[in-house]
Motif scaffolding. Structure first.
Motif: not given
Length: 651
Positions: A333-338
């Motif tokens: 699991q990794i991270m999506a960021q905006s």
């Protein structure tokens, strides 16, 4: 050639006398269309099967960078140390670096080759690097050289002694400074919004040029349309910015406790377990100075990314920040960021950015190759769309379908050219075209087709395909007419891959080959011939006719169903190839009882000439025949695809 009335009558006479004289009479064959069109023989460096050869090598560049962003005078001041490994079989007396910020000067080659009326790649001209403390040495104890030569966007650094072949190491370091352009050729720059300035920083440090087995040093200048060709390595970099800025960058933030409040750290942890976006900085907190751990001065943000070509970052006090988890096929699991300003906020706009980012990365990881980086960050900036490893810049004004499209496209670039490291300066079709192709399937999949994709409607582009000013896919990006660039680099190669997958090879054969190509050339530098050879070897098909006709030619497809004749309860189907690109012929035959059957005639029928007759045997009455019933091919003359002839009303 076309069927004439005289030929048709002669054929009918022959049939009436019961003689099967419809065998092919060839005056001139088309073998030239099927011959190898470029040198594709293997070597010890690159095999004929399209794989790296037993002696394949590529050099490596590891970076340590420290930079400070000054938001008063809009400058970057920093220093870079590059650990360079020469894995080539020859010693190197010098190295070349790329200095893309030198594009933003009055006398740069890029400025002087920009049309008077400007274009997408126009940029500021009051920038450029100031360099100092240049130092280069071989090994740990080698003599230090400070000799260098700058030519436009290239820098040649001379060594006091050659860097040994087969693993020799050198250290190159320097200090750099420049003014951040407002208009950075739609790839980087700055824009002022109500709550502050958004800085989108790319091409922001001196970068190693590629030395490879094909060209030696790749030193094409940075002009505009041609993007980048870079070595792989590990990056450890620190960005010092004003205390009230949020900074995001390629890779993993190494010091969250130094730059984030406990509340923000807790929110990031919550986001790492959430399928939906969680605010790290809420809209109402943007102008609240207590959002940061300090109330004055600067903060230093520390990032790290491994096995990447490049790094980029963004900094602003105007950022809203949200994030969610991305689930990868391996279970990781990794991270999506905006990050985006309040001007971009809203469910019709950037509030869905993280949702889009998550869906995009998960799709490509499942369908093609697992995403390798710890974060996937989407940044709202005054940039139409530009990609870097693990981080995009997309227009802060984009909404809805437009925002999905640009987000998906830029994240797709992590596969081409970030994972598969092709030369964008020379072959944009190997990154833009391949990426546009995979975008097509991602859009069809997203949210059960919420936005969809019309790329498979290839005939909507016929006006361009029949335009005399069209150019070939192989045209270099800095040479191609900018009005043609979208088709030459993006759409035409993508259409070519769709034809291969859905018309020529079939999904299973194509997918096996394309996945194998990605896996084989991940973090390496393929050339066009490597792609051609690999697809052919894995798919088991000689496609020289296709590469030559579609990728390295400027002709079109025009398959014609010239006539259909009854023969003893069977049917003689007269076909012709009126275009310059041969293709297999998929026929859908419809019977009087409403049933239908499909048959495919192989492309080799056109090796013998431009006409072919096929005897179709059946005990049913045929009432209709159509070429390419799914309309996958961008056939430029749709009026000759059916029997009986039909009046087409489609656009």
């Amino acid at each position: 050639m076309k069927y004439t009335l005289e030929k048709s009558l002669l054929l009918l006479v022959a049939l009436c006398f019961g003689s099967l004289t419809y065998a092919q009479n060839v005056e001139n064959n088309n073998q030239g269309d099927f011959d190898e069109f470029m040198y594709r023989q293997g070597s010890s460096f690159r095999s004929a099967s399209g794989k790296p050869g037993p002696e394949y090598w590529q050099n490596k560049a590891d970076y340590q960078i420290e930079a400070t962003l000054n938001d008063e005078d809009h400058t970057i001041v920093g220093n870079v140390t590059i650990q360079y490994t020469n894995n080539s079989p020859e010693a190197l007396n010098f190295v070349w670096l790329q200095l893309e910020q030198n594009r933003f000067t009055e006398n740069s080659r890029g400025t002087l080759t920009t049309p008077i009326q400007g274009n997408r790649y126009s940029g500021d001209t009051n920038g450029g690097y100031s360099l100092s403390n240049v130092s280069a040495k071989v090994g740990r104890r080698g003599d230090v050289s400070d000799k260098y030569l700058i030519t436009d966007t290239r820098m040649q650094v001379f060594m006091a002694e050659p860097i040994p072949a087969n693993g020799g190491e050198a250290t190159i370091s320097m200090s750099f400074e420049y003014k951040i352009p407002i208009k950075g050729m739609d790839r980087m720059g700055r824009v002022e919004v109500e709550d502050g300035v958004i800085y989108a920083l790319a091409q922001w440090y001196p970068r190693m040029a590629v030395f490879d087995d094909v060209e030696g040093w790749n030193v094409e200048p940075y002009l505009g349309a041609g993007e980048f060709y870079l070595e792989y390595g590990n990056f450890d970099y620190k960005i010092t910015a004003p205390y009230d800025h949020i900074v995001v960058g390629s890779g993993q933030l190494q010091n969250p406790s130094d730059v984030l409040t406990r509340t923000q750290q807790d929110r990031l942890d919550k986001a790492s377990k959430s399928d939906t976006a969680v605010y790290i900085v809420k809209p109402e907190e943007v102008t609240d100075s207590t959002k940061m751990v300090k109330q004055e001065g600067n903060l230093t943000w520390h990032f790290n990314i491994e096995n990447a070509r490049d790094v980029a970052f963004a900094s602003s006090k105007a950022f809203i920040w949200d994030a969610a988890k991305i689930d990868l096929p391996s279970g990781k699991q990794i991270m999506a960021q905006s990050v985006y300003p309040k001007e971009s906020d809203g469910e019709e706009a950037w509030s869905r950015s993280t949702e889009y980012s998550k869906a995009s990365v998960e799709h490509y990881s499942e369908m093609w190759y697992e995403y390798p980086y710890p974060t996937a960050i989407n940044v709202a900036a005054d940039i139409g769309g530009m990609e870097y490893p693990g981080l995009n810049f997309c227009s802060y004004e984009s909404k809805g379908e437009s925002l999905w499209g640009v987000t998906d496209h830029e994240f797709g670039h992590n596969w081409f050219p970030m994972i598969v490291g092709s030369n964008e300066r020379r072959y944009p079709w190997m990154d833009e075209g391949f990426n546009t192709f995979i975008n097509h399937y991602s859009s069809l999949r997203f949210n059960e087709g919420e936005y969809g994709s019309d790329l498979h409607q290839t005939r909507k582009y016929l006006k361009w395909f029949t335009n005399e000013s069209r150019e070939g896919i192989e045209t270099y990006p800095d040479v191609v007419d900018t009005r043609n660039l979208g088709m030459v680099a993006y759409m035409k190669p993508a259409i070519g891959l769709i034809m291969l997958r859905e018309y020529v090879l079939g999904e299973e054969r194509f997918d096996n080959a394309f996945k194998s190509y990605i896996e084989t050339w991940a973090y390496k530098h393929p050339q066009p011939r490597d792609f051609f050879n690999h697809i052919e070897n894995v798919a088991g098909e000689n496609l020289s006719w296709f590469w030559q006709g579609w990728f390295y030619g400027n002709e079109n497809i025009d398959l014609s169903l010239a006539a259909v004749y009854p023969y003893g309860g069977n049917y003689l189907i007269a076909l012709s190839n009126e275009g310059g690109v041969p293709m297999p012929v998929l026929l859908e035959i419809t019977f009087e009882d409403g049933s239908s059957e499909r048959i495919t005639l192989p492309v080799e029928i056109w090796q013998r000439g431009d006409e072919w007759n096929h005897l179709y045997e059946t005990d049913k009455k045929v009432v209709g025949i159509e070429i390419d019933p799914d309309k996958i091919l961008p056939d430029i003359n749709i009026s000759n695809d059916k029997w009986p002839a039909a009046i087409y009303t489609e656009n």
